[in-house]
Scaffold this active site. Structure first.
Site, PDB file in Angstrom:
ATOM      1  N   ASP A 103      -7.335  -2.461   3.618  1.00  0.00           N
ATOM      2  CA  ASP A 103      -6.295  -3.451   3.317  1.00  0.00           C
ATOM      3  C   ASP A 103      -6.547  -4.810   3.980  1.00  0.00           C
ATOM      4  O   ASP A 103      -5.837  -5.766   3.689  1.00  0.00           O
ATOM      5  CB  ASP A 103      -4.926  -2.946   3.786  1.00  0.00           C
ATOM      6  N   ASP A 162       0.853  -1.177   0.000  1.00  0.00           N
ATOM      7  CA  ASP A 162       0.000   0.000   0.000  1.00  0.00           C
ATOM      8  C   ASP A 162       0.898   1.240   0.000  1.00  0.00           C
ATOM      9  O   ASP A 162       2.034   1.190   0.469  1.00  0.00           O
ATOM     10  CB  ASP A 162      -0.897  -0.028   1.243  1.00  0.00           C
ATOM     11  N   ASP A 213      -2.058  -0.519   6.060  1.00  0.00           N
ATOM     12  CA  ASP A 213      -2.293   0.053   7.379  1.00  0.00           C
ATOM     13  C   ASP A 213      -3.739   0.435   7.624  1.00  0.00           C
ATOM     14  O   ASP A 213      -4.091   0.848   8.722  1.00  0.00           O
ATOM     15  CB  ASP A 213      -1.417   1.299   7.577  1.00  0.00           C
TER      16      ASP A 213
END
Length: 919
Positions: A631, A374, A627
């Protein structure tokens, strides 16, 4: 407003009982609303449907009124139809069932079977040792499981417990679980959105959706209708507030359109429930090893049984011998050594700021072939940072440091104007005063942009600048005007002046009696969410060691490409895909191109999951970093999910297999090195254990089948299995990380734990030990009678062979001289303890009686040391020739590659020149 609103409704010809007006003929929209309840049994509108309709139309479709809300009675009726605003999850298994589930592993089942067989045959010592090993391994695995898999609980905490809701014409606090479609929810700064809402009011309303979409900046919300063509599946919708998001500024109101599992958040929850974490490569290797050991055991029983019958040994006796040897061939110490090695790896990784929650996760890191990272909060810090300053004089300055920390400085170099320092001070002081944010202990309270300005002011030595002024008037920042202005009065000289900051294109829109001629331009600040320090070098190292790195983000294309280039990822057109492009591809086409793509932007949780699954289908071991709430599904599905410890949400931490306590992407490198080292150590132990088992089985089998006396008595065999082999074998798992292992590519998971090379090494070592031990036994038993000295010499010879064999098993390719004798202190302590135990057995009278031994002379020990060290010498010779053969092929391949590269470099230069001309 009410009059206009009522007139509007009457003008449209709609009914108006909700407003207290005379009833009229129901319109088609209201009939549709009734059909929603009566025929479909629900009242949900999808986000895209609600966004494409005026909020007034949504209100009529759901038979509600934004001024009165629905009645409490109506809310109860609707709740009976649609249920409560919460998530359902299956009942958790009780502790005892989870504990018994640890015994389903194939290797554990094989050991259980061998324990039962040992018990039935009266070999109680073996049964106790094996059972104890099983219980230890199962208990450790059970404790680790209890510490994980709480992601669903944390996900539910993202939904607020209470909210402000309008019912019966009164706004008051209600339980969020009681909301139903059609409820009217009022939102204020600091609130969490309790359900999916179609907004009908948005006064300077911004919503923090970073954990949900990956966007760094808060989303500006509006009430206008959004055209269907501008709505995509991978981005948030401007007139929709999503469940679980956070109100950053302003206030607003919305109509509940989706609750519980029908909401966007609920879809994420369902995806989370449906996904199962895959078995780790090491678990698969252990399963395969258990199968091979089972086949080997039955095959060994058959061979020994046939040879026994050929020798004329009674059937029952030869069967007992065959079964006993087959049971002894199963390495009962393997699960304990693997568990100990993994636990040690977890401890070492904790010292390197990585918290691993599952035992087998540690080794999986060494197999990772692709890391899907990410962007927000992972490659970047999710903290806006001033990186560039331009003053009115045209001087350009760079700023070091990342995020809201005061670490860093404004860099002044030669060539700047004389007033450069003063100009920067004025610029930053104005930005810090015209500011409503604050930073307390590194935590931002307020807007990210204003936090970045405060941070750079602190780096320049400007602290508490507001103490110098009195605020006379404020024009607050609004998303429409995009500026903020303050009229301030100096406390020292009472001078009054205006300070302003904002977007450059909005300067001409400044009102309130201020003209541009009264303002003095101070400068510009370049602000972005930059990559974390060290990320670029880490990405480069990963690529060099054969690990692909891909960015997967919900951000826009421009932002994604800028960060990707900054961290060293390839961003050619064929390597960049959007979420909408992924939706347009079928599984086969996407399967073929997913490996080459390096940047995925505007992706939703569903897209991230599809990317991970496609890579796994291609045989990749995928590590997913993230985070945010968006996700969690991909984190759970990936072979190893990696979350941030400081900036990561509680949900992502629970869903992940590993947490980076320092939020440092470079920590992944250390974790991968640890994973490679762990499998390397496990392989070394297996080589040692297998070679030792081959020797023990061969000695007993040969002596039994050919009618020779046993070279070892039962007590000596027990001591070898329990004490002599145990400590050295365990400490092989504590070998420090080999520097060469770090540079190796990810482990090929298609290869088994027992490779042809390992079998060859085991057979070579075993052959040396068998020949040496039989030589000692035969030379001592010249008179044909087995004495205490004979068994003592043979027993001591076997134990010393084991010690030298353990030293040779520390590395498959490196010489013991290269490794160093004292780099693994645990091994040498264990060997010293084992030798001490051997001396006690040989010289202590009480133990001499138990183990039937006899004291040996110093000359005997010198003879045994010279003989048993041959296994180490042979191993060193084998390693030398292995290195030599690999060195030749390596030299040839390097020479070939250098030649190829030199040719390619010319064509690249030509092509580059041609491309340059074309541009």
């Amino acid at each position: 407003y009410l009059y206009f609103y009522s007139s509007f409704l009457l003008k449209e010809g709609d009914s108006s009982p909700l407003l207290g007006l005379p009833p009229s003929q129901p319109s088609e929209s209201e009939k549709g609303g009734n059909r929603i309840i009566e025929e479909r049994g629900d009242m949900y509108l999808s986000s895209s449907e609600a966004a494409s309709l005026p909020w007034e139309q949504v209100s009529r479709n759901l038979l509600t009124d934004v001024n009165c809300g629905i009645s409490s009675t109506e809310a109860i009726t609707r709740r009976k139809i649609v249920g409560t605003n919460e998530f359902s999850e299956p009942e958790d298994d009780p502790f005892w069932k989870k504990y018994l589930g640890q015994f389903k592993e194939p290797l554990i089942l094989l050991l259980l079977a061998s324990s039962v067989v040992s018990l039935l045959m009266g070999q109680f010592d073996d049964a106790v040792v094996i059972t104890l090993a099983i219980v230890i391994v199962a208990t450790v695995a059970f404790i680790q499981e209890l510490r994980t898999d709480r992601a669903l609980e944390e996900l539910k905490k993202q939904v607020p417990v209470t909210c402000m809701c309008l019912r019966d014409s009164h706004v008051r606090e209600y339980q969020a679980r009681e909301l139903v479609p059609g409820d009217i929810v009022h939102l204020n700064i600091g609130d969490r959105v309790p359900a999916d809402l179609r907004l009908f009011e948005a006064n300077d309303l911004t919503v923090d959706e970073s954990s949900f979409t990956g966007e760094t900046e808060p989303a500006v919300k509006v009430v206008n209708t959004i055209h269907t063509n501008s709505i995509t599946t991978s981005t948030s919708i401007a007139n929709i507030a999503y469940m679980g998001t956070f109100i950053r500024t302003g206030r607003g109101g919305g109509i509940v359109i989706n609750i519980g599992e029908k909401s966007q958040f609920g879809e994420l929850f369902k995806m989370m429930q449906e996904e199962e974490a895959p078995r780790t490569p090491l678990q698969k290797n252990m399963d395969e090893l258990a199968k091979k050991l089972s086949v080997f055991s039955f095959g060994f029983i058959g061979i020994v049984f046939i040879l026994g019958l050929y020798q004329g040994i009674p059937i029952q006796k030869v069967f007992n011998i065959a079964v006993s040897l087959a049971v002894a061939a199963i390495p009962e110490g393997l699960p304990i050594v693997v568990t100990l090695t993994l636990c040690l790896g977890i401890r070492r990784m904790a010292q390197r700021s990585a918290l691993v929650k599952g035992l087998h996760t540690v080794e999986t890191l060494g197999c990772v072939t692709t890391i899907c990272s990410d962007k927000t909060g992972t490659l970047t810090k999710n903290e806006m940072t001033v990186t560039t300053i331009v003053t009115a004089e045209g001087d350009l300055f760079s700023v070091t440091g990342v995020g809201y920390s005061t670490d860093g400085r404004v860099i002044f170099e030669q060539g700047f104007s004389e007033c450069a320092h003063e100009a920067v001070t004025k610029l930053l002081e104005a930005g810090a005063v015209c500011n409503n944010a604050s930073i307390i202990n590194g935590v931002l309270l307020g807007q990210p942009t204003e936090g970045a300005i405060l941070a750079v002011a602190s780096k320049h030595g400007i602290y508490h600048p507001k103490d110098k002024y009195l605020i006379v008037e404020e024009i607050p920042f609004k998303s429409e005007s995009k500026f903020m202005a303050l009229r301030v009065k100096h406390k020292k000289n009472s001078e009054v002046e205006w300070l302003m900051k904002g977007a450059t294109e909005q300067l001409s829109l400044l009102g309130g009696g201020i003209s541009l001629t009264e303002l003095t331009f101070l400068g510009l600040l370049g602000i972005r969410d930059p990559p974390r320090e060290g990320v670029k070098s880490s990405v480069n190292t990963l690529l060099q060691t054969g690990v692909d790195v891909k960015m997967v983000t919900g951000d826009a294309q421009e932002t994604a490409l800028a960060i990707a280039q900054a961290v060293g990822l390839q961003v050619t057109p064929g390597c960049v895909l959007s979420g909408d492009q992924i939706d347009s591809m079928d599984d086969t086409f996407f399967f073929n191109i997913v490996k080459d793509a390096t940047v995925f932007y505007r992706v939703s949780p569903r897209h991230k999951l599809r990317i991970v699954k496609a890579l796994q289908k291609r045989g990749h071991i995928v590590g997913m970093t993230g985070d945010g709430v968006n996700d969690v599904v991909a984190l759970k599905r990936a072979n190893i999910g990696i979350s941030m410890g400081k900036m990561g949400s509680a949900v992502s931490k629970e869903a992940a297999d590993m947490i980076l306590n320092d939020d440092d992407f470079t920590t992944i490198l250390a974790a991968i090195e640890e994973g490679k080292s762990i499998f390397h150590n496990i392989s070394n132990f297996v080589q040692f254990q297998v070679s030792t088992s081959i020797v023990a089985l061969s000695l007993i089998a040969l002596s039994t089948l050919f009618g020779l006396p046993s070279p070892l008595n039962p007590m000596q065999i027990l001591l070898i299995n329990v004490i002599m082999d145990g400590p050295p074998a365990l400490t092989l798992g504590m070998e420090p990380i080999d520097e060469d292992i770090k540079e190796q590519p990810p482990r090929d998971t298609s290869k088994n734990l027992i490779t042809p090379t390992l079998i060859r090494n085991c057979l070579v070592s075993a052959a040396v030990i068998i020949c040496g031990t039989l030589w000692v036994f035969r030379s001592e038993m010249m008179d044909g009678v087995v004495t205490a000295r004979d068994t003592t010499m043979t027993f001591s010879c076997f134990v010393l062979f084991d010690m030298f064999n353990a030293m040779s098993c520390r590395s498959v390719t490196k010489s013991i001289l290269e490794i160093g004798f004292t780099t693994n202190w645990y091994l040498f302590i264990a060997m010293a303890a084992t030798v001490g135990c051997l001396l006690c057995v040989v010289y202590v009278p009480f133990l001499q009686y138990i183990f039937q031994t006899q004291a040996l002379h110093v000359v005997d020990w010198l003879y045994l040391l010279c003989l048993t060290s041959t296994v180490l010498v042979v191993s060193e010779v084998r390693k030398y020739f292995d290195r030599k053969s690999k060195g030749k092929s390596f030299f040839i391949s390097k020479k070939s590659s250098l030649f190829t590269n030199s040719v390619n470099s010319k064509s690249k230069i030509k092509n580059g020149y041609f491309m340059l001309e074309s541009v």
